[in-house]
Enzyme design. Structure first.
Site, PDB file in Angstrom:
ATOM      1  N   ASP A 940       0.837  -1.202   0.000  1.00 49.07           N
ATOM      2  CA  ASP A 940       0.000   0.000   0.000  1.00 49.07           C
ATOM      3  C   ASP A 940       0.866   1.244   0.000  1.00 49.07           C
ATOM      4  O   ASP A 940       1.873   1.317   0.720  1.00 49.07           O
ATOM      5  CB  ASP A 940      -0.897  -0.011   1.238  1.00 49.07           C
ATOM      6  CG  ASP A 940      -2.148   0.828   1.044  1.00 49.07           C
ATOM      7  OD1 ASP A 940      -2.196   1.591   0.066  1.00 49.07           O
ATOM      8  OD2 ASP A 940      -3.062   0.735   1.868  1.00 49.07           O
ATOM      9  N   LYS A1009      -6.219  11.907  11.174  1.00 50.17           N
ATOM     10  CA  LYS A1009      -5.850  11.100  10.008  1.00 50.17           C
ATOM     11  C   LYS A1009      -6.752  11.362   8.807  1.00 50.17           C
ATOM     12  O   LYS A1009      -6.270  11.614   7.693  1.00 50.17           O
ATOM     13  CB  LYS A1009      -5.886   9.614  10.371  1.00 50.17           C
ATOM     14  CG  LYS A1009      -5.591   8.720   9.173  1.00 50.17           C
ATOM     15  CD  LYS A1009      -5.630   7.235   9.516  1.00 50.17           C
ATOM     16  CE  LYS A1009      -5.405   6.396   8.263  1.00 50.17           C
ATOM     17  NZ  LYS A1009      -5.448   4.945   8.534  1.00 50.17           N
ATOM     18  N   ASP A1176      -4.311   2.719  -5.098  1.00 50.62           N
ATOM     19  CA  ASP A1176      -2.894   2.826  -4.724  1.00 50.62           C
ATOM     20  C   ASP A1176      -2.462   1.664  -3.836  1.00 50.62           C
ATOM     21  O   ASP A1176      -1.478   1.773  -3.109  1.00 50.62           O
ATOM     22  CB  ASP A1176      -2.620   4.158  -4.030  1.00 50.62           C
ATOM     23  CG  ASP A1176      -3.442   4.317  -2.751  1.00 50.62           C
ATOM     24  OD1 ASP A1176      -4.370   3.527  -2.543  1.00 50.62           O
ATOM     25  OD2 ASP A1176      -3.144   5.232  -1.964  1.00 50.62           O
TER      26      ASP A1176
END
Length: 1260
Positions: A940, A1009, A1176
């Site tokens: 990742d 986050k 991604d």
């Protein structure tokens, strides 16, 4: 039919519902309050009350509808408002024999317990108005019956005569309608006639479909559809009637005339073709290439003499049209081209078709190595032999020809009982009746619509003739069966029905045109490239030169060639004919057709009001009824199934689910993508690029860009789709065990809606205080919302698990396409690797690969990554942790539901469990290196959006924060931002800022986050505040009264921290945002081209609402995004450009990685890898992780070594800066400001991109 109008506002509606002073409207306040809110206070003065009453009760029709609705709400306890009544079933009254509760009766005047009602003047006028209204309604019913009777008689006696000869406005052209010579001799003279001069000719020839008005789009689609259904005389009739009326003639375009002309040419009808040509001249239009193609085709079919053809070709040349272009620029079938060529050969015997150009090769610098033939290269093959693949192809072909797949449901099967058997028998009996009723209604509708065309009006008649009546009926019944109990939006249902009709029509057309047989021939040859037991083969050189491939493919084997090629190249080399381009119907036609089909379904499906009545005397009521509900602030029409029908379905508990063929993974490898409209499924139409509804600009861009520009995207999508999958049976068994035992929301297995929390009190007591009533209503709304969400999640899980069970033990494939930014997605929506943790755990590679020397280590690291326990630790510590917890790993694999259940504490529990099982199998193998693993291992990106920004700006500080810079431990950008915010908080706390003091100890990685992750994708401060507020509310020990103030404070500090940490990123973001703002101010939408050559356009325009045909159940209002004349939405354009541009870059990086992983070079010791991605997050076998990581880093460096921002600046300047400069001063200033901004590319920093190749945690 009563219609409830909502234009008077909520306050007026609340006053209208007040029972005081209104006889017969004594309803419980709790019920009314649930619909309209608290009752208005009665403390107003008598004069004000009298004025309100005179104003409100004057609307008699509104009152009657509201009275009826209140009675229905009291009887059924339904929260929606019934509008446009479709004879909704009422629950039977007491004593009727049907059972069930009785609706509340009106309180009669003078009855015991009734409140005295004064006979005021307004009440008397109300009674009088009621009597007058009843008389009007009775007269209306009589008129309606007479109208229906006259229409039925009209259908019987309506003459079938259709107009053929047009009425021309030009006297000079009208002479040709009574020719003294043959039509063949008239044609050259008609062509030589100059078009009639019109006063206004602007706008008569739109260049694209998006420039047509809604009426023009519908007419063009009608003419094209008539050609497909052999209703050409009907199309000609409508063309003639429109041409004969000057107002309607303005709607006709050259494409419409050409469409009808082409239809007559296919039939060799010369006279009718000349009629259309005369109308073209009479309309002031000039024939184009397609017009001449139709004329020559007609002459070729009739064996016309050379003189007429020669004069036609001469006139064509005089108008500047090239003969070669007839065969290169006009979309004709092979048979039509041959017919045109036959006519041309009579005049020019030596003329030959232009040779097929040699296969073009993409010359992009980034793709040069992919398509280079400078050394030995090979590509991976599937693990299945040729015969198996051919057998799978036959199964998939049968599925797509049937257009649907029946799957056994994994819901816990109902115990066999008399009740279940009786319910299923009753349901089947009802469906038999509905099938006959739908056939009858469909035929009546088609007859009525045909009459409309005879009257010279557009109608849906040819569209309803595209499919066999039985197929239409089965499609409608399938939709009825899948309708959820809470109903479906009428607009959504209409859209779905039209989409299904179009898909079935395309499949049927391809079957009838012989494309299925041709596909079978070429696909069997194509499988030689993929099968494990065949050598790489290629089509013979004769095919490449442009010769007809049919005889070669049937009579000669395909020879082996030394140089292998990509699937797209191999398919093109086989010479397979390109599939017919099936353009989707215009949005107005889609919505009108879907609306018509939905109304037919409502009209035809009825059921007894009481299914328990064994005497058969129950009256019939509709199965579907129409209600209006509110979503946000919008009023939405909904079709809901009758509760008795829902109960019948639940009791029957039918064991099967029905899916559309395109919603299910494929049973054979997908077709390679070769163009924007060819690829993926065998027969079902699939778009290369997903777009918003009604938008056509993307497809037009793809069609007009050079074919080689799309090769990178086409080949990457083909490679992703060629990955073979299988179901992880052990994980599926465990998920099904929980699913059938009422679920486990903690592990992501939804519980049924029956497990939803219930409100403390089912009804609002009359005696409760207003505050208590409001609280109960809020609790009821919360429970209902939660129940709906649980039902939706449960249905989604049911579809996914049923498909997984259906595919258990099989190999299947997931064809891919992309969105308008270039991001890739699997086409089947319900079961794919882009889903939740459960969905990903259920999938594994069908083709395994031995672990090799390092594969087991990567499996263990992957396992620790899935748990989320050691995110900030280096790889060696993660590997050591896996060894420490090996007992827990093995226990989880052996006893997942009865052991220590260590896997349940992971962030991704089901994927963790699947990995535990794989690790257990490997470590227990005598030779772990030889163990064949099928589990995908993920790598990742570390905040991938910020990685691209840091690379674009060569930002050294930002690059180190997102792991572009090599380091011994992974850098966590979220923790870094949290630490920076904490520094600012301490400073403010020392200054005495109260909110900063309250936040001490609460600023964590988790709080910031989501905001840090989405800032790069354009989140605003408002959106960031909502994200932080949600996280703070999850902290039980944080004072909730400070959440709003704290979220405002924190979002400012997060943005401030990002500004300091990623200065280059913010500069690039600002440049992109400002560029998009100025471009949209100039009246354009933002466009760009990705580094791989994919053209991108942002579809954000000011919404344009179009009203569909009024009447029926409801008028449909939809947003039309296809009108390019609408102004750009500046806010969406500027906010969307930065994230969309970054998405196009991460998509380019993924495609480059996929293509280079697929290509095998022996000299580099690199074998072709199995590679798939979730944006991604890149997946491959454990044995190949190291190779994939190397390719991933190399391609990232190659991508960002290109001058991406400079190239973007040059493209935007050439595309949007006007030349010459506008004359107006304001426009001149805006143009100069735009050019200055576009050329002010942010200056890069000093970061060395080559260091990315040595960064362990770039992707990890």
């Amino acid at each position: 039919m009563s219609v409830l109008c909502w234009g008077r506002g909520a306050a007026g509606l609340r006053r209208a519902l007040q029972p005081c002073g209104c006889p017969g409207l004594l309803a419980k306040e709790g019920i009314l309050g649930g619909v309209c809110g608290p009752r208005r206070s009665s403390s107003a003065s008598p004069q004000e009350q009298d004025q309100d009453r005179r104003k409100d009760w004057g609307h008699v029709e509104l009152l009657e509808v509201l009275q009826a609705r209140v009675r229905q709400l009291q009887a059924e306890s339904v929260s929606e408002v019934v509008v446009n009544r479709v004879d909704v079933a009422r629950l039977p009254e007491r004593g009727s024999g049907d059972g069930g509760p009785q609706p509340p009766r009106k309180v009669q005047r003078g009855a015991t317990g009734a409140s005295p009602v004064p006979r005021s003047g307004w009440a008397q006028r109300l009674e009088k108005d009621k009597r007058i209204q009843r008389m009007h309604m009775q007269q209306l019913e009589v008129n309606l019956q007479m109208q229906v009777q006259s229409q039925s008689e009209e259908l019987k006696v309506w003459p079938k005569h259709l107009q053929v000869e047009p009425r021309l406005l030009s006297k000079q052209l009208a002479v040709f309608l009574a020719p003294e010579s043959s039509w063949e001799e008239q044609l050259p003279r008609v062509l030589q006639e100059a078009p009639r001069k019109l006063r206004l000719t602007v706008g008569r020839a739109p260049s694209t479909q998006a420039q047509l008005s809604g009426q023009q789009q519908k007419l063009l689609a009608f003419f094209k559809c008539c050609l497909l259904t052999n209703h050409l005389p009907l199309a000609h009739h409508l063309l003639v009637t429109h041409h004969s009326q000057q107002r309607k003639q303005k709607l006709l375009t050259l494409d419409m005339y050409n469409t009808v002309m082409l239809g007559w040419a296919r039939q060799g009808a010369f006279r009718e073709l000349v009629y259309v040509l005369l109308m073209v001249k009479d309309a002031g239009l000039t024939p184009d290439l397609l017009s001449y193609a139709a004329i020559l085709q007609c002459m070729g079919r009739r064996g016309q003499d050379a003189g007429t053809i020669e004069r036609c070709l001469k006139q064509m040349s005089q108008e500047g049209l090239k003969l070669q272009a007839l065969f290169t620029a006009v979309p004709l079938s092979e048979e039509e081209q041959a017919t045109v060529l036959k006519a041309v050969h009579k005049v020019k015997p030596t003329f030959s078709l232009p040779p097929r150009p040699p296969p073009a090769v993409n010359t992009s610098k980034l793709l040069r190595a992919v398509y280079a033939k400078d050394g030995p290269v090979s590509y991976p093959k599937l693990h299945l032999p040729l015969k198996t693949l051919q057998s799978l192809f036959e199964k998939q072909l049968c599925v797509e020809l049937a257009s649907k797949v029946c799957v056994v449901s994994v819901e816990k099967p109902a115990l066999p009982s008399k009740e279940v058997t009786h319910a299923r028998k009753t349901l089947q009996t009802l469906r038999d009746h509905w099938e006959k009723a739908l056939c009858r209604v469909l035929q009546e509708t088609k007859n009525h619509l045909e009459v409309e065309v005879h009257k010279g009006r557009f109608s849906l008649y040819p569209f309803l003739c595209l499919l066999d009546e039985r197929e239409v009926v089965q499609m409608l019944l399938q939709v009825l069966q899948a309708l959820p109990a809470q109903g479906e939006s009428f607009t959504t249902l209409a859209r779905e029905l039209s989409a299904r009709t179009f898909s079935r029509h395309v499949v049927q057309r391809r079957r009838l045109s012989g494309q299925v047989q041709a596909l079978e021939t070429y696909y069997r040859k194509y499988l030689h490239l993929l099968a494990s037991d065949t050598k790489v083969r290629r089509a013979p050189p004769l095919l490449l030169a442009g010769a007809s491939p049919d005889a070669q493919l049937s009579d000669h084997p395909v020879p082996q060639v030394p140089n292998p090629c990509l699937p797209r190249q191999y398919w093109e080399a086989l010479g397979a004919p390109e599939a017919l381009r099936e353009q989707p119907w215009p949005l107005p036609v889609q919505m009108e057709l879907g609306k018509q089909l939905a109304e037919m379904l409502v009209q035809a499906t009825r059921m007894p009001s009481s299914l328990d009545n064994r005497h058969g005397s129950s009256r019939l009521v509709p199965v579907l009824y129409h209600v209006y509900s509110f979503r946000n602030v919008q009023q939405i029409g909904i079709l809901k199934p009758h509760p008795a029908y829902v109960q019948l379905l639940e009791t029957a508990a039918e064991p099967t689910l029905t899916f559309e063929a395109v919603d299910v993974p494929m049973l054979c490898p997908p077709l390679p993508w070769t163009s924007p409209h060819t690829g993926a499924f065998l027969l079902s139409p699939t778009k290369l690029m997903r777009t918003v509804e009604g938008a056509t600009q993307h497809q037009e861009l793809l069609e007009t860009c050079p074919p080689t520009a799309l090769h990178g995207a086409l080949d990457a999508l083909t490679q992703l789709g060629n990955c073979a999958w299988r179901v992880n049976g052990r994980v599926l068994d465990l998920v099904l065990q929980l699913f059938q035992a009422k679920g486990c929301p903690k592990l992501g297995v939804p519980a049924p809606a029956s497990e939803a929390p219930q409100p403390a009190e089912a009804h609002v007591p009359q005696s409760a205080a207003p505050a208590r009533k409001a609280e109960l209503r809020r609790e009821l709304a919360r429970c209902q919302k939660l129940a709906r969400e649980m039902h939706s999640l449960r249905a989604e899980a049911l579809y996914r698990l049923s498909l997984a069970q259906h595919l258990r033990g099989r190999v299947f494939w997931l064809p891919h396409n992309m969105d308008f930014r270039g991001r890739t997605y699997p086409c089947p929506p319900h079961f794919n690797h882009l889903g939740s943790d459960v969905a990903r755990a259920l999938l594994e590679f069908a083709q395994g690969r031995p672990l090799g020397p390092h594969g087991l280590d990567w499996l263990k690291i992957h396992l620790v990554n899935l748990t989320g326990f050691k995110k900030r630790e280096p790889l060696r510590k993660r590997l050591a942790f896996a060894e420490e917890v090996m007992d827990d790993i093995l226990d989880s694999a052996d006893q997942p539901m009865t052991g220590r259940k260590w896997w349940m504490g992971a962030e991704e529990p089901w994927q963790t469990l699947a990995c535990c099982m794989e690790v257990a199998n490997a470590v227990r193998c005598s030779d772990p290196a030889a163990y064949v693993s099928h589990l995908p291992v993920h790598q990742d990106g570390s905040c991938n959006g910020l990685q691209h920004y840091a690379a674009l700006g060569r930002d050294s500080v930002g690059a180190a924060s997102v792991n572009l810079e090599p380091s011994d431990v992974p850098q966590d950008v979220y923790s870094g931002v949290a630490a920076q915010v904490e520094v600012f908080r301490r400073q403010d706390a020392q200054r005495g800022t109260r909110v900063a003091q309250m936040l001490e100890g609460f600023i964590t990685r988790k709080v910031v986050k989501q905001t840090v992750m989405t800032v790069v994708y354009g989140v605003t401060r408002y959106g960031g505040r909502l994200q932080i507020e949600k996280r703070l509310r999850e902290l039980t020990d944080f004072p909730q009264e400070f959440v709003w103030e704290a979220s405002h404070y924190l979002v400012r500090q997060v943005f401030k921290s990002l500004q300091e940490m990623f200065s280059g990123t913010r500069a690039i973001q600002h440049w992109l945002t400002e560029s998009a703002r100025l471009i949209s101010h100039m009246g354009s939408v933002v466009e760009w081209v990705t580094p791989l050559g994919i053209p991108i356009i942002q579809p954000y325009r000011l919404e344009h609402k179009v009203k569909q045909v009024r009447g029926g159940i409801q008028s449909i209002t939809y947003i039309h995004n296809g009108d390019i004349s609408q102004k750009p939405n500046t806010r969406k354009q500027k906010n969307g450009f930065p994230p969309n541009f970054i998405h196009s870059l991460d998509s380019s990086h993924m495609m480059l990685t996929a293509l280079h992983c697929y290509r095998s070079r022996p000299l580099c010791r690199r074998k072709g890898l199995t590679f798939v991605s979730v944006h991604d997050c890149y997946w491959t076998h454990a044995a190949d992780v190291a190779v994939m990581n190397q390719v991933c880093r190399e391609q990232f460096v190659c991508l960002h070594s290109e001058p991406i921002l400079e190239d973007l600046s040059r493209f935007l300047v050439s595309r949007f800066c006007p030349n010459p400069t506008p004359r107006k001063i304001s426009q001149c200033w805006e143009a100069s400001q735009l050019k200055e901004t576009l050329q002010a590319v942010p200056k890069p920093g000093a970061f060395d991109l080559e260091r990315v190749k040595h960064s362990t945690y770039f992707f990890s």
